[in-house]
Design an enzyme around this catalytic site. Structure first.
Site, PDB file in Angstrom:
ATOM      1  N   THR A 121       0.821  -1.205   0.000  1.00 51.46           N
ATOM      2  CA  THR A 121       0.000   0.000   0.000  1.00 51.46           C
ATOM      3  C   THR A 121       0.860   1.262   0.000  1.00 51.46           C
ATOM      4  OG1 THR A 121      -1.518   1.266   1.405  1.00 51.46           O
ATOM      5  CG2 THR A 121      -0.101  -0.290   2.525  1.00 51.46           C
ATOM      6  N   GLU A 123       0.270   3.576   1.949  1.00 52.77           N
ATOM      7  CA  GLU A 123       0.252   4.086   3.325  1.00 52.77           C
ATOM      8  C   GLU A 123       1.587   3.887   4.045  1.00 52.77           C
ATOM      9  OE1 GLU A 123      -3.069   3.109   5.716  1.00 52.77           O
ATOM     10  OE2 GLU A 123      -4.467   3.206   4.046  1.00 52.77           O
ATOM     11  N   TYR A 148      -1.747  -0.749  11.154  1.00 56.08           N
ATOM     12  CA  TYR A 148      -1.889  -1.399   9.840  1.00 56.08           C
ATOM     13  C   TYR A 148      -0.726  -1.023   8.920  1.00 56.08           C
ATOM     14  CZ  TYR A 148      -3.200  -1.780   4.927  1.00 56.08           C
ATOM     15  OH  TYR A 148      -3.176  -2.020   3.571  1.00 56.08           O
ATOM     16  N   ALA A 150       2.132   0.314   9.599  1.00 51.30           N
ATOM     17  CA  ALA A 150       3.439  -0.110  10.125  1.00 51.30           C
ATOM     18  C   ALA A 150       3.684  -1.588   9.829  1.00 51.30           C
ATOM     19  CB  ALA A 150       3.504   0.150  11.630  1.00 51.30           C
ATOM     20  N   LYS A 152       2.411  -3.303   7.321  1.00 54.68           N
ATOM     21  CA  LYS A 152       2.675  -3.438   5.884  1.00 54.68           C
ATOM     22  C   LYS A 152       4.093  -2.953   5.565  1.00 54.68           C
ATOM     23  CE  LYS A 152       0.263  -4.629   3.027  1.00 54.68           C
ATOM     24  NZ  LYS A 152      -0.061  -5.991   2.488  1.00 54.68           N
ATOM     25  N   ARG A 191     -19.289   1.440   2.517  1.00 50.73           N
ATOM     26  CA  ARG A 191     -20.054   1.741   3.740  1.00 50.73           C
ATOM     27  C   ARG A 191     -21.091   2.824   3.457  1.00 50.73           C
ATOM     28  NH1 ARG A 191     -18.604   4.571   9.553  1.00 50.73           N
ATOM     29  NH2 ARG A 191     -20.468   3.753  10.575  1.00 50.73           N
ATOM     30  N   GLN A 192     -20.684   3.861   2.743  1.00 50.23           N
ATOM     31  CA  GLN A 192     -21.621   4.968   2.493  1.00 50.23           C
ATOM     32  C   GLN A 192     -22.732   4.546   1.528  1.00 50.23           C
ATOM     33  OE1 GLN A 192     -20.862   6.760   4.734  1.00 50.23           O
ATOM     34  NE2 GLN A 192     -18.643   6.538   4.928  1.00 50.23           N
ATOM     35  N   GLY A 273      -4.840   9.825  14.515  1.00 48.34           N
ATOM     36  CA  GLY A 273      -3.668   9.724  13.629  1.00 48.34           C
ATOM     37  C   GLY A 273      -4.008   9.756  12.142  1.00 48.34           C
TER      38      GLY A 273
HETATM   39  P1  NAD Z   1      -9.470  -7.619   2.392  1.00 50.41           P
HETATM   40  O1  NAD Z   1      -9.483  -7.358   3.848  1.00 50.41           O
HETATM   41  O2  NAD Z   1     -10.704  -7.366   1.585  1.00 50.41           O
HETATM   42  O3  NAD Z   1      -9.066  -9.151   2.126  1.00 50.41           O
HETATM   43  C1  NAD Z   1      -8.057  -9.790   2.852  1.00 50.41           C
HETATM   44  C2  NAD Z   1      -8.162 -11.301   2.596  1.00 50.41           C
HETATM   45  O4  NAD Z   1      -7.059 -11.951   3.290  1.00 50.41           O
HETATM   46  C3  NAD Z   1      -9.451 -11.927   3.133  1.00 50.41           C
HETATM   47  O5  NAD Z   1      -9.988 -12.832   2.186  1.00 50.41           O
HETATM   48  C4  NAD Z   1      -9.003 -12.684   4.384  1.00 50.41           C
HETATM   49  O6  NAD Z   1      -9.794 -13.825   4.679  1.00 50.41           O
HETATM   50  C5  NAD Z   1      -7.581 -13.072   3.996  1.00 50.41           C
HETATM   51  N1  NAD Z   1      -6.718 -13.317   5.164  1.00 50.41           N
HETATM   52  C6  NAD Z   1      -6.586 -12.551   6.280  1.00 50.41           C
HETATM   53  N2  NAD Z   1      -5.719 -13.123   7.134  1.00 50.41           N
HETATM   54  C7  NAD Z   1      -5.274 -14.264   6.528  1.00 50.41           C
HETATM   55  C8  NAD Z   1      -4.355 -15.276   6.904  1.00 50.41           C
HETATM   56  N3  NAD Z   1      -3.706 -15.245   8.070  1.00 50.41           N
HETATM   57  N4  NAD Z   1      -4.105 -16.282   6.030  1.00 50.41           N
HETATM   58  C9  NAD Z   1      -4.760 -16.337   4.838  1.00 50.41           C
HETATM   59  N5  NAD Z   1      -5.659 -15.414   4.452  1.00 50.41           N
HETATM   60  C10 NAD Z   1      -5.905 -14.392   5.282  1.00 50.41           C
HETATM   61  O7  NAD Z   1      -8.225  -6.797   1.829  1.00 50.41           O
HETATM   62  P2  NAD Z   1      -8.029  -6.048   0.425  1.00 50.41           P
HETATM   63  O8  NAD Z   1      -8.567  -4.684   0.534  1.00 50.41           O
HETATM   64  O9  NAD Z   1      -8.464  -6.944  -0.670  1.00 50.41           O
HETATM   65  O10 NAD Z   1      -6.431  -5.922   0.405  1.00 50.41           O
HETATM   66  C11 NAD Z   1      -5.635  -6.950  -0.181  1.00 50.41           C
HETATM   67  C12 NAD Z   1      -4.174  -6.531  -0.141  1.00 50.41           C
HETATM   68  O11 NAD Z   1      -3.992  -5.326  -0.863  1.00 50.41           O
HETATM   69  C13 NAD Z   1      -3.645  -6.257   1.272  1.00 50.41           C
HETATM   70  O12 NAD Z   1      -2.324  -6.755   1.351  1.00 50.41           O
HETATM   71  C14 NAD Z   1      -3.666  -4.745   1.384  1.00 50.41           C
HETATM   72  O13 NAD Z   1      -2.668  -4.291   2.275  1.00 50.41           O
HETATM   73  C15 NAD Z   1      -3.352  -4.360  -0.045  1.00 50.41           C
HETATM   74  N6  NAD Z   1      -3.857  -3.038  -0.474  1.00 50.41           N
HETATM   75  C16 NAD Z   1      -5.174  -2.715  -0.316  1.00 50.41           C
HETATM   76  C17 NAD Z   1      -5.640  -1.488  -0.789  1.00 50.41           C
HETATM   77  C18 NAD Z   1      -7.107  -1.097  -0.670  1.00 50.41           C
HETATM   78  O14 NAD Z   1      -7.459   0.015  -1.028  1.00 50.41           O
HETATM   79  N7  NAD Z   1      -7.987  -1.978  -0.203  1.00 50.41           N
HETATM   80  C19 NAD Z   1      -4.755  -0.589  -1.390  1.00 50.41           C
HETATM   81  C20 NAD Z   1      -3.411  -0.959  -1.534  1.00 50.41           C
HETATM   82  C21 NAD Z   1      -2.980  -2.189  -1.086  1.00 50.41           C
HETATM   83  O1  TDX Z   2     -17.096   5.791   7.557  1.00 49.07           O
HETATM   84  C1  TDX Z   2     -16.029   6.279   7.175  1.00 49.07           C
HETATM   85  N1  TDX Z   2     -15.923   7.634   7.055  1.00 49.07           N
HETATM   86  C2  TDX Z   2     -14.778   8.253   6.631  1.00 49.07           C
HETATM   87  O2  TDX Z   2     -14.738   9.497   6.539  1.00 49.07           O
HETATM   88  C3  TDX Z   2     -14.886   5.459   6.819  1.00 49.07           C
HETATM   89  C4  TDX Z   2     -14.958   3.966   6.942  1.00 49.07           C
HETATM   90  C5  TDX Z   2     -13.747   6.093   6.382  1.00 49.07           C
HETATM   91  N2  TDX Z   2     -13.674   7.455   6.285  1.00 49.07           N
HETATM   92  C6  TDX Z   2     -12.461   8.093   5.758  1.00 49.07           C
HETATM   93  C7  TDX Z   2     -11.141   7.637   6.340  1.00 49.07           C
HETATM   94  C8  TDX Z   2     -10.194   7.763   5.161  1.00 49.07           C
HETATM   95  O3  TDX Z   2      -9.699   9.096   5.062  1.00 49.07           O
HETATM   96  O4  TDX Z   2     -12.400   7.720   4.359  1.00 49.07           O
HETATM   97  C9  TDX Z   2     -11.057   7.492   3.940  1.00 49.07           C
HETATM   98  C10 TDX Z   2     -10.931   6.070   3.415  1.00 49.07           C
HETATM   99  O5  TDX Z   2     -11.080   5.193   4.528  1.00 49.07           O
HETATM  100  P1  TDX Z   2     -10.878   3.597   4.390  1.00 49.07           P
HETATM  101  O6  TDX Z   2     -11.811   3.053   3.372  1.00 49.07           O
HETATM  102  O7  TDX Z   2     -10.904   3.032   5.772  1.00 49.07           O
HETATM  103  O8  TDX Z   2      -9.422   3.500   3.730  1.00 49.07           O
HETATM  104  P2  TDX Z   2      -7.953   3.979   4.186  1.00 49.07           P
HETATM  105  O9  TDX Z   2      -7.835   4.083   5.666  1.00 49.07           O
HETATM  106  O10 TDX Z   2      -7.583   5.159   3.340  1.00 49.07           O
HETATM  107  O11 TDX Z   2      -7.095   2.671   3.715  1.00 49.07           O
HETATM  108  C11 TDX Z   2      -7.417   2.005   2.470  1.00 49.07           C
HETATM  109  O12 TDX Z   2      -6.491   2.331   1.467  1.00 49.07           O
HETATM  110  C12 TDX Z   2      -5.195   1.850   1.609  1.00 49.07           C
HETATM  111  C13 TDX Z   2      -7.448   0.487   2.672  1.00 49.07           C
HETATM  112  O13 TDX Z   2      -8.374   0.157   3.705  1.00 49.07           O
HETATM  113  C14 TDX Z   2      -6.078  -0.049   2.978  1.00 49.07           C
HETATM  114  O14 TDX Z   2      -6.112  -1.466   3.050  1.00 49.07           O
HETATM  115  C15 TDX Z   2      -5.140   0.368   1.876  1.00 49.07           C
HETATM  116  O15 TDX Z   2      -3.833  -0.013   2.200  1.00 49.07           O
END
Ligand code: NAD
Ligand code: TDX
Length: 332
Positions: A121, A123, A148, A150, A152, A191-192, A273
């Site tokens: 990520t 982040e 989270y 940290a 990653k 969520r929204q 934070g």
């Molecule tokens: P997610 O939470 O939707 O999915 C995580 C998956 O990992 C789930 O299916 C869960 O069951 C599985 N999992 C958790 N712990 C496990 C374990 N110990 N062993 C095996 N499987 C396990 O996450 P996501 O949003 O799809 O993110 C996937 C990857 O991409 C992560 O590494 C995240 O850091 C990275 N990432 C996410 C975003 C984002 O915006 N969501 C952005 C950049 C990078």
């Molecule tokens: O209800 C909410 N209201 C709100 O204002 C929620 C759930 C979030 N927020 C804000 C917090 C963030 O500024 O929206 C922004 C996005 O929030 P998240 O969806 O929780 O994402 P973020 O914390 O930015 O992290 C996401 O992007 C990087 C992913 O969850 C991570 O897994 C990825 O690494």
């Protein structure tokens, strides 16, 4: 044709990746997923059994990981605890899965001289000031803010060390905020959308001026597949689609598309934070691998995502009430 081991393939990005790979390559896929609260077999329904297999288990299970890595050509590591708010409530599973799980995969890749791609990520770089014209590059120093990010950051640094000290054939990608189908309703955009469907006012943390650099999940996954096929070993690639928007604007846009007044949301307590701004410079990915985002218009990508949640209530409904109960305990 390669055999890919995809960890976390029942989660948001991983399940979209599996669909992307099956549709756009001849690779075969095995998913390893622990099916935590964030993993759903329903996200992998209807895939062809000739090229797809599911194994339930943890990336922290050294023996299982060793067997699976040995039997595949490439490991693509998506599995993680992924939600910042959860990491503020209890960091412990983040340390286990994100650090120990990555360690087990790297050790298996080392033993079997197996190709490894690490999904991470933006982040890990911390945040930028709102008025700072710069963006993150592959040279930006690590400066994570939450448990989270940290965890990653620690996992990324292990990958770099295993490349340098043991010659593991690894690549890393750091991507910005993803949106699209199959994203858990704990995350901001779904969520929204699902709150509005339920007649509940959306919740904006603090003033909502925090900026995220949004990318459609298919554009992220096309870049990951490109790095696996053509990336240079040992390199890091940043993935982003020039999609900076502040949270307030995103909520107002969702409300507008869903036919609600633009001010029909509530401000709630800010996240401790809370990172101000993320922004990615993806020049290296564009120039070296010729990658381009297909979803360059955020508003139409958002409208498609809203339609997906409207049409797939059966997928998200089972997780909605427990997610909102957890938020209520946090005061969000
Ligand atoms: P997610 O939470 O939707 O999915 C995580 C998956 O990992 C789930 O299916 C869960 O069951 C599985 N999992 C958790 N712990 C496990 C374990 N110990 N062993 C095996 N499987 C396990 O996450 P996501 O949003 O799809 O993110 C996937 C990857 O991409 C992560 O590494 C995240 O850091 C990275 N990432 C996410 C975003 C984002 O915006 N969501 C952005 C950049 C990078
Ligand atoms: O209800 C909410 N209201 C709100 O204002 C929620 C759930 C979030 N927020 C804000 C917090 C963030 O500024 O929206 C922004 C996005 O929030 P998240 O969806 O929780 O994402 P973020 O914390 O930015 O992290 C996401 O992007 C990087 C992913 O969850 C991570 O897994 C990825 O690494």
């Amino acid at each position: 044709m390669s055999k890919l081991l995809v960890t976390g393939g029942a989660g948001f990005i991983g399940s979209n990746f599996v669909r992307h790979v099956l549709a756009n390559s001849d690779h075969a896929v095995t998913v390893l997923d622990a099916l935590t609260y964030a993993g759903h077999l329903s996200s992998l329904a209807d895939l062809p059994s000739s090229r797809f297999r599911f194994v339930e288990g943890s990336v922290c299970d050294a023996a299982l990981v060793d067997d699976l890595v040995a039997a595949h050509d490439v490991t693509v590591h998506f599995a993680a605890e992924s939600h910042n708010d959860n990491s503020l409530r209890d960091p412990s599973p983040f340390i286990q899965t994100n650090l120990v799980g990555t360690f087990e995969l790297l050790e298996a890749a080392r033993r079997h001289d197996s190709r490894y791609h690490h999904v991470s990520t933006d982040e890990v770089y911390g945040d930028l000031a709102l008025n700072d014209p710069s963006r993150f590059t592959e040279q930006t120093p690590y400066n994570p803010s939450s448990p989270y990010s940290a965890s990653k950051a620690g996992s990324d640094l292990m990958v770099r060390a295993w490349v340098r000290s043991f010659g593991v054939r690894a690549t890393i990608s750091n991507c910005s905020n993803n949106y699209g189908p199959y994203q858990h309703v704990e995350k901001f955009i779904p969520r929204q959308i699902t709150n509005i469907i339920d007649g509940v006012r959306p919740r904006l943390y603090g003033a909502g001026l925090n900026v995220r650099d949004w990318i459609h999940v298919d554009d992220h996954n096309a870049a990951v597949l490109g790095i696996i096929d053509r990336g240079r070993i040992g390199e890091t690639y940043l993935i982003g689609a020039d999609g900076e928007h502040n949270n307030k604007t995103v909520i107002e846009e969702i409300l507008r598309i869903m036919g609600q007044p633009a001010d029909a949301y509530d401000h709630v307590d800010d996240r401790p934070g809370h990172d101000l701004r993320y922004a990615i410079d993806a020049t290296k990915l564009r120039e070296e691998l010729g990658w381009r985002p297909r979803y360059s218009d955020f508003e139409s990508g958002l409208a498609m995502t809203i339609n997906w949640y409207r049409e797939n209530e059966g997928w998200w409904r089972p997780m909605k009430a427990s997610t909102e109960q957890a938020y209520a305990k946090m005061g969000h």
